[in-house]
Scaffold this motif. Structure first.
Motif, PDB file in Angstrom:
ATOM      1  N   THR A   1       1.657  13.428  -5.260  1.00  0.00           N
ATOM      2  CA  THR A   1       1.897  12.330  -4.323  1.00  0.00           C
ATOM      3  C   THR A   1       1.016  11.132  -4.654  1.00  0.00           C
ATOM      4  O   THR A   1       1.461   9.985  -4.607  1.00  0.00           O
ATOM      5  CB  THR A   1       1.673  12.793  -2.870  1.00  0.00           C
ATOM      6  N   VAL A   2      -0.233  11.384  -4.994  1.00  0.00           N
ATOM      7  CA  VAL A   2      -1.151  10.292  -5.342  1.00  0.00           C
ATOM      8  C   VAL A   2      -0.624   9.524  -6.555  1.00  0.00           C
ATOM      9  O   VAL A   2      -0.646   8.285  -6.570  1.00  0.00           O
ATOM     10  CB  VAL A   2      -2.575  10.832  -5.590  1.00  0.00           C
ATOM     11  N   ILE A   3      -0.138  10.220  -7.557  1.00  0.00           N
ATOM     12  CA  ILE A   3       0.398   9.543  -8.741  1.00  0.00           C
ATOM     13  C   ILE A   3       1.616   8.705  -8.361  1.00  0.00           C
ATOM     14  O   ILE A   3       1.778   7.571  -8.826  1.00  0.00           O
ATOM     15  CB  ILE A   3       0.723  10.548  -9.862  1.00  0.00           C
ATOM     16  N   GLY A   4       2.470   9.239  -7.499  1.00  0.00           N
ATOM     17  CA  GLY A   4       3.620   8.470  -7.032  1.00  0.00           C
ATOM     18  C   GLY A   4       3.202   7.226  -6.264  1.00  0.00           C
ATOM     19  O   GLY A   4       3.753   6.142  -6.464  1.00  0.00           O
ATOM     20  N   LEU A   5       2.216   7.373  -5.381  1.00  0.00           N
ATOM     21  CA  LEU A   5       1.726   6.221  -4.623  1.00  0.00           C
ATOM     22  C   LEU A   5       1.090   5.177  -5.539  1.00  0.00           C
ATOM     23  O   LEU A   5       1.275   3.971  -5.336  1.00  0.00           O
ATOM     24  CB  LEU A   5       0.723   6.682  -3.559  1.00  0.00           C
TER      25      LEU A   5
END
Length: 129
Positions: A61-65
């Protein structure tokens, strides 16, 4: 960047969306998300697997954000780099794991889709190189 996104942005937005929201799914349905990922029921049904899958996907999720963040800042070269490296490495690792767990069809899908998105990043598609 007002108006509709350019067509060359679509792969980056797919990557950002699937990583952001797909990474959140295990928080509400760890079993279902593991099955969709391609893991067999013997793993998805194991209570000990849920916290590990949730934790790993928090990082997804962090990479997507971050991809969304850099996209909004118009740092499209960074978006391409994230797509290239994440798609290549995670795509290979995810495909290998799913293949070793006996889901060849899902492994091939993961390898092909992540490879295509990674190639878009290596080609600099989002930045328009």
């Amino acid at each position: 960047m007002p108006g509709l996104p350019k067509l060359r942005y679509i792969p980056a937005l797919i990557v950002a969306s699937t990583m952001t929201f797909g990474g959140m799914w295990p928080l509400v349905d760890p079993r279902g998300s593991m099955l969709e990922f391609g893991l067999p029921p013997r793993i998805a049904n194991a209570p000990a697997a849920a916290p590990v899958f949730k934790s790993g996907n928090a990082r997804t999720t962090v990479i997507g954000l971050l991809t969304f963040f850099f996209y909004v800042q118009n740092q499209l070269g960074v978006v391409d780099t994230i797509m290239a490296i994440t798609g290549a490495y995670c795509g290979l690792v995810d495909s290998y794991i799913v293949w070793k767990e006996g889901n060849l069809r899902q492994a091939v899908f993961r390898l092909m889709s992540s490879g295509l998105l990674s190639a878009c990043g290596f080609w600099g598609l989002t930045a328009g190189r």
